[in-house]
Motif scaffolding. Structure first.
Motif, mmCIF file in Angstrom:
data_model
loop_
_atom_site.group_PDB
_atom_site.id
_atom_site.type_symbol
_atom_site.label_atom_id
_atom_site.label_comp_id
_atom_site.label_asym_id
_atom_site.label_seq_id
_atom_site.Cartn_x
_atom_site.Cartn_y
_atom_site.Cartn_z
ATOM 1 N N ASN A 70 1.224 -0.708 -0.427
ATOM 2 C CA ASN A 70 0.086 -0.332 -0.146
ATOM 3 C C ASN A 70 1.281 1.614 0.505
ATOM 4 N N CYS A 71 0.980 1.898 -1.387
ATOM 5 C CA CYS A 71 1.762 2.699 -1.425
ATOM 6 C C CYS A 71 0.788 3.987 -1.682
ATOM 7 N N ILE A 72 1.654 5.207 -1.224
ATOM 8 C CA ILE A 72 0.961 6.567 -1.177
ATOM 9 C C ILE A 72 1.956 7.914 -1.761
ATOM 10 N N HIS A 73 1.763 8.811 -2.491
ATOM 11 C CA HIS A 73 2.631 9.691 -2.767
ATOM 12 C C HIS A 73 1.200 11.355 -2.288
ATOM 13 N N SER A 74 1.700 11.938 -0.988
ATOM 14 C CA SER A 74 1.448 12.369 -1.158
ATOM 15 C C SER A 74 1.511 14.170 -0.644
ATOM 16 N N PRO A 75 1.002 14.790 -1.701
ATOM 17 C CA PRO A 75 2.197 16.115 -1.868
ATOM 18 C C PRO A 75 1.259 17.519 -0.815
ATOM 19 N N LEU A 76 0.539 16.763 0.134
ATOM 20 C CA LEU A 76 -0.313 17.286 1.550
ATOM 21 C C LEU A 76 0.724 19.305 1.551
ATOM 22 N N LYS A 77 2.414 18.589 1.761
ATOM 23 C CA LYS A 77 3.012 20.265 2.254
ATOM 24 C C LYS A 77 2.795 21.220 1.258
ATOM 25 N N GLU A 78 2.831 20.631 -0.129
ATOM 26 C CA GLU A 78 3.649 21.580 -1.145
ATOM 27 C C GLU A 78 2.131 22.212 -1.358
ATOM 28 N N HIS A 79 0.617 21.428 -0.850
ATOM 29 C CA HIS A 79 -0.450 21.796 -1.600
ATOM 30 C C HIS A 79 -0.254 23.432 0.079
ATOM 31 N N LEU A 80 -0.168 22.363 1.040
ATOM 32 C CA LEU A 80 -0.977 23.796 2.216
ATOM 33 C C LEU A 80 0.569 25.194 1.371
ATOM 34 N N THR A 81 1.446 24.851 1.185
ATOM 35 C CA THR A 81 2.677 25.983 0.888
ATOM 36 C C THR A 81 1.519 27.257 0.370
ATOM 37 N N LEU A 82 0.386 25.808 -0.877
ATOM 38 C CA LEU A 82 0.361 26.902 -1.966
ATOM 39 C C LEU A 82 -1.190 27.092 -1.466
ATOM 40 N N GLY A 83 -1.879 27.017 -0.042
ATOM 41 C CA GLY A 83 -2.835 27.787 0.482
ATOM 42 C C GLY A 83 -4.259 26.303 -0.298
ATOM 43 N N GLY A 84 -3.892 25.351 -0.374
ATOM 44 C CA GLY A 84 -5.254 24.745 -1.193
ATOM 45 C C GLY A 84 -4.936 23.953 -2.274
#
Ligand code: AMP
Ligand code: ZN
Length: 454
Positions: free
Chosen positions: A36-50
């Motif tokens: 079960n593998c995942i790539h989550s660009p959460l940090k990048e989206h947080l920086t972009l504001g959503g």
């Protein structure tokens, strides 16, 4: 394409790319998790504001092959050609650009390796996720899905048949939590707040605080949004407008720089927001369960009204329900179900607050938000059904123009070309109007956790 050798050990590879996360997983028979593998660009989206859809698409394009290769390596299988029996992929609903990346990738794989393709409904997959971890959950069950894009109540009749009882008429709870977290500037609190979702940040701050202080999110009559509507419709946008009124208070606290006072006040805001959301969700769930007990169960079991006329049922059924202790399993899933306060509160309501005692199940925290495993697992449920019923059933279904291609296991490559993504798609047949028409009155939830104190 023969499936004769597959019956011994089917393996399904699942691909999820409907929003920002790129997930790939492989499951074996009965849901054995091979990877079960995942790539989550959460940090990048947080920086972009959503989440910005074109950027989410770029992340999927950059990562999908890497994630798929990693999932395959971790599974310890030898080759896709010899060991993977079918490929499942999210086709609906979701961000159009994001869905397209996953679907195109899946189509390339199935064509290259001559495998069946299994389209998956993202919300149904969320609802079915807890079944992987707990096989005692019984159909029909109540599925409460709370995420960054949805809030809905539905009844899962079978693994591929759902009925929609009600959904949010405006924002989703996760979206509201993310937006309010942004306006509270929670990221500026530093680690770990700068790398977790808004919802997770709000939960983390709330724990230390007192949720009884409702000065922030109480409506003027102390009630929850939509309380006057006797249905299962949700509304979360009001919390954003309530919040607007006290943004200046929080901004002043940030400007003053007294970290303790600021953090304490943020804690009150977050805790009271969680509490009002819980109350709204619990009351909607209470109505959904009541509707199940008083009407749905009987109408679906066809105990009454064999002539199809159900207009007289209310009184008769109510009499019966007085002696009836039927309950229904409740599944809570979607990213916001990672919120322990919320799930514990729903459990409390289901065990102590409602007329019946209903069991509550939520996926483990890591499996609440989007992942490839839920797609592979749903794919396996469909694939095992396909094997049980035999190829014949499915191939004849696929030549039937009325058949929904998204419900099929697709083996024919010309059929695969017809399959396209759908950005919007309800989880199932909408029966919300039927609930509204019953005008059910709810009992009060007497536990202190469900009282709005002002
Ligand atoms: P999903 O839409 O299913 O991918 O879930 C993502 C949403 O879940 C985002 O809006 C997050 O803020 C929210 N979320 C994640 N963890 C939590 C948590 N612990 N409490 C509340 N919301 C959360
Ligand atoms: Zn989701």
């Amino acid at each position: 394409m023969s499936s004769s050798h597959l019956c011994t050990s089917p393996h399904v590879l699942g691909i999820e790319s409907s929003c920002d996360d790129t997930g790939v997983a492989i499951v074996g028979r009965n849901g054995k998790i091979l990877s079960n593998c995942i790539h989550s660009p959460l940090k990048e989206h947080l920086t972009l504001g959503g989440i910005i859809p074109v950027i989410a698409k770029e992340f999927h394009l950059m990562n999908i092959d890497k994630v798929a290769n990693k999932a395959f390596q971790e599974s310890k299988l030898q080759s896709i050609a010899s060991d993977i029996d079918a490929i499942a992929v999210t086709t609906r609903p979701g961000l159009d650009f994001s869905l397209k990346v996953g679907l195109n990738y899946a189509k390339r794989l199935v064509k290259k390796y001559s495998k069946p393709l299994i389209p998956i409904h993202h919300m149904q997959a969320h609802a079915l996720m807890p079944l992987l971890e707990n096989r005692s959950i019984k159909f029909p069950f109540m599925a409460l899905l709370v995420s960054g894009g949805h809030c809905l109540l539905s009844i899962a009749k079978r693994y591929n048949e759902f009925e929609l009882l009600g959904e949010s008429r405006d924002d989703a709870p996760g979206d509201v939590l993310d937006k309010i977290a942004r306006r509270l500037k929670l990221r500026n609190l530093g680690p770990p707040f700068d790398r977790i979702s808004g919802g997770a940040a709000i939960e983390l701050l709330s724990r230390r605080e007192d949720a009884d202080r409702f000065k922030y999110f109480a409506s003027s009559d102390g009630n929850y949004p939509m309380a006057q509507h006797q249905d299962c419709t949700f509304s979360f946008s009001a919390y954003r407008s309530m919040f607007d009124k006290f943004v200046p208070v929080i901004d002043t606290l940030w400007a003053r720089g007294d970290r303790d006072v600021l953090q304490q006040e943020l804690g009150h805001v977050c805790a009271s927001l969680q509490r009002v959301m819980l109350i709204q969700i619990a009351k909607r769930l209470q109505r959904a369960i009541m509707y199940y007990r008083m009407f749905w169960k009987y109408e679906n079991e066809a105990v009454f009204a064999s002539d199809g006329d159900t207009s007289h049922l209310g009184f008769e059924l109510r009499k019966l329900v007085e002696e009836d202790d039927s309950c229904i399993d409740v599944v809570v899933s979607g990213g916001v179900a990672a919120n322990k306060y919320l799930v514990d509160g729903i459990r409390l309501a289901c065990e102590k607050g409602f007329e019946t005692n209903n069991r509550v199940f939520a996926p483990s925290k890591a499996l609440c938000s989007d992942n490839g495993l839920m797609i592979a697992w749903n794919g396996m449920l469909k694939y095992q059904d396909y094997l049980d019923r035999g190829d014949q059933h499915y191939s004849s279904n696929q030549t039937n123009l009325n058949c929904d291609i998204h419900q099929s296991v697709i083996v024919d490559s010309s059929q695969m070309d017809l399959l396209d993504r759908q950005a919007t798609c309800p989880i199932g047949r909408d029966i919300s109007e039927s609930i509204r028409m019953k005008s059910m009155k709810l009992q009060k939830l007497n536990h202190p956790e469900f009282k709005i104190k002002r």
